[in-house]
Write an enzyme that holds these catalytic residues in place. Structure first.
Site, PDB file in Angstrom:
ATOM      1  N   ALA A  13       0.816  -1.259   0.081  1.00 43.08           N
ATOM      2  CA  ALA A  13      -0.024   0.016  -0.149  1.00 43.08           C
ATOM      3  C   ALA A  13       0.941   1.225  -0.076  1.00 43.08           C
ATOM      4  CB  ALA A  13      -0.813  -0.217   1.206  1.00 43.08           C
ATOM      5  N   CYS A  14       0.209   2.413  -0.421  1.00 39.26           N
ATOM      6  CA  CYS A  14       0.881   3.462  -0.450  1.00 39.26           C
ATOM      7  C   CYS A  14       1.354   3.979   0.970  1.00 39.26           C
ATOM      8  CB  CYS A  14      -0.172   4.527  -0.728  1.00 39.26           C
ATOM      9  SG  CYS A  14       0.527   5.974  -1.259  1.00 39.26           S
ATOM     10  N   PRO A  15       2.765   4.443   1.292  1.00 37.65           N
ATOM     11  CA  PRO A  15       3.654   4.906   0.348  1.00 37.65           C
ATOM     12  C   PRO A  15       4.558   3.982  -0.551  1.00 37.65           C
ATOM     13  CG  PRO A  15       4.471   5.403   2.363  1.00 37.65           C
ATOM     14  CD  PRO A  15       3.152   4.706   2.533  1.00 37.65           C
ATOM     15  N   ASP A  40      -1.508  -1.260  -5.785  1.00 33.35           N
ATOM     16  CA  ASP A  40      -2.454  -0.268  -5.103  1.00 33.35           C
ATOM     17  C   ASP A  40      -2.745   0.828  -6.239  1.00 33.35           C
ATOM     18  OD1 ASP A  40      -3.195   2.004  -3.531  1.00 33.35           O
ATOM     19  OD2 ASP A  40      -1.221   2.139  -2.637  1.00 33.35           O
TER      20      ASP A  40
END
Lengths: 75, 377
Positions: A13-15, A40
């Site tokens: 997932a981000c980042p 993502d």
């Protein structure tokens, strides 16, 4: 498309996709192509924006079965 | 020191109470420009997280070490990382917004509009992150919900707290900007879902036709909901007059703008209906009706306590969309100034027709961004 290195950022997932992409790019030489795989959805616009701000070039991006792929040429 | 978290509810409080709030939005600039947390006394700085990976020097000079800073991103991951960097740099009051803009898009803030005849009440649910407004009418143990959002648990919980049973859910039109919760709510509560027939030609489910002359009663015949056919945003768009005092205008008339006629691809056909509704049908109504729309587009439309409402007579004086008497000018104002369409609006319409059933995560993604149901100069 030919690539120098493939980065698997699927499931992250981000980042993290960008953090890892940045790290991988740093290890490459100018003109090398990094292929990134991510799941993502936010990566799509973020990678495009990051590539631009870093002066690199996004050669191609695709989306197939939920997997986003990017080919980034290092500046 | 660990980074603190803040919820969408706490941010909503800050917005509606005009508390000075500083937000550092670390999404990419396109997304930020498209849609951000606004309203009240909110100040926002944008710096994408990927520009801060090597350090926060570019942005830290814009902020004081002891001020409250709320870091916001799309889903809460990057804001956590950036908040930690600020914390390590000696900033003492840094928060990361839990769930990010995705959670902000879903937050509903209930606010009481008025007491109704015979002991009933009318509440407005403000979806601050998306500009959607829905309504909860309760009287004598029963409730009706108008233009309900997808997050039906919020209304269910509210009904439980008030000790009322949901008898009716009503959509003023087939929505294109958000996924309706009306059908699900009615199904779960054993109530009736009402939708204008002209907007329902392609739906795949059973519904009750919302039409003029068929009043809906909430509670022991105390609160009357009168449908008023008012096409223009869609062909079926129907307004509701509650208790002879409140005019729920759906997506036809907003506080500072008017509805757009093009989201079903028929701008040219429907602009005439829109004009007729705004310049004729509504004009015949009492100026003292309180307009309660289904959307707001600007934070300036949020009044005291976060409410969005206005007297109909006042809108005829101030709302720019109501000042264009010339038909050709009106036509060009409405069709030349159309903003970009809402995110995934075609898929949202199909979902609301029951033709497709995306999973929860897909539904969330479809609704990201502003509502864009209005035209304004």
């Amino acid at each position: 498309m030919e690539s120098t290195k493939v980065l698997d950022a699927k499931g992250l997932a981000c980042p993290m996709p960008i953090v890892k992409t940045k790290k991988s790019i740093q290890e490459l030489n100018s003109g090398d192509v990094l292929e990134v795989h991510a799941t993502d959805k936010g990566a799509k616009s973020d990678i495009a924006a990051w590539v631009k701000s870093g002066g690199h070039e996004l050669l191609q991006d695709t989306e197939e079965d939920g997997v986003l792929k990017f080919w980034i040429k290092k500046a | 020191m660990a980074v603190k978290h803040i919820t969408t509810k706490e941010i909503a409080r800050k917005v509606v109470t005009n508390e000075e709030t500083t937000i550092l939005d670390v999404r990419n600039t396109d997304e930020f420009d498209d849609w951000k947390i606004e309203g009240g006394s909110v100040h926002v700085i944008n710096e994408p997280y990927f520009n801060l990976l090597d350090g926060i020097e570019d942005v830290e000079h814009k902020l004081d070490k002891d001020q409250e800073i709320i870091v916001v991103c799309a889903k809460g991951g990057s804001s956590q990382m950036v908040a930690e960097m600020f914390d390590e740099a000696g900033f003492t009051d840094v928060y990361s917004l839990e769930g990010g803009m995705k959670a902000w898009s879903e937050h509903l803030e209930p606010t009481k509009i008025a007491d109704l005849n015979g002991g009933g009440s009318l509440y407005q649910f403000v979806r601050l992150g998306k500009g959607c407004l829905s309504y909860f009418i309760e009287s004598d143990g029963e409730a009706a919900i108008v233009d309900a959002n997808r997050m039906i648990d919020v209304y269910e919980k509210f009904a439980e707290e008030k000790g009322v049973t949901i008898k009716h859910t009503i959509d003023t039109h087939l929505h294109a900007d958000h996924i309706s919760g009306g059908r699900n709510l009615a199904e779960k509560a054993g109530g009736t879902y009402h939708l204008p027939e002209k907007d329902a030609t392609e739906v795949t489910y059973e519904y009750s036709s919302l039409e003029e002359g068929n009043d809906i009663t909430v509670g022991n015949t105390t609160v009357k909901v009168q449908p008023l056919y008012s096409p223009g945003h869609t062909i079926g768009s129907t307004s509701l007059i509650i208790d002879d005092q409140y005019l729920l205008t759906g997506d036809i008339l907003f506080v500072e703008s008017i509805g757009r006629p093009d989201l079903a691809g028929k701008a040219e056909d429907w602009v005439g209906d829109l004009r007729n509704t705004l310049y004729s049908r509504y004009k015949e109504l009492s100026d003292d009706l309180i307009v309660l729309p289904a959307h707001f587009s600007f934070s300036s439309e949020l009044g005291e306590g976060g409410q969005v409402s206005a007297r109909l007579g006042e809108l005829y004086e101030k709302n720019k969309g109501l000042q264009v008497e010339d038909e050709e000018k009106f036509r060009s104002m409405v069709t030349d100034n159309l903003p970009p369409q809402p995110n995934a609006y075609e898929e949202i319409r199909k979902t609301n027709m029951g033709k497709v059933t995306p999973d929860d995560e897909e539904q969330r993604e479809m609704e990201i961004g502003p509502n864009r149901c209005a035209v304004h100069e």
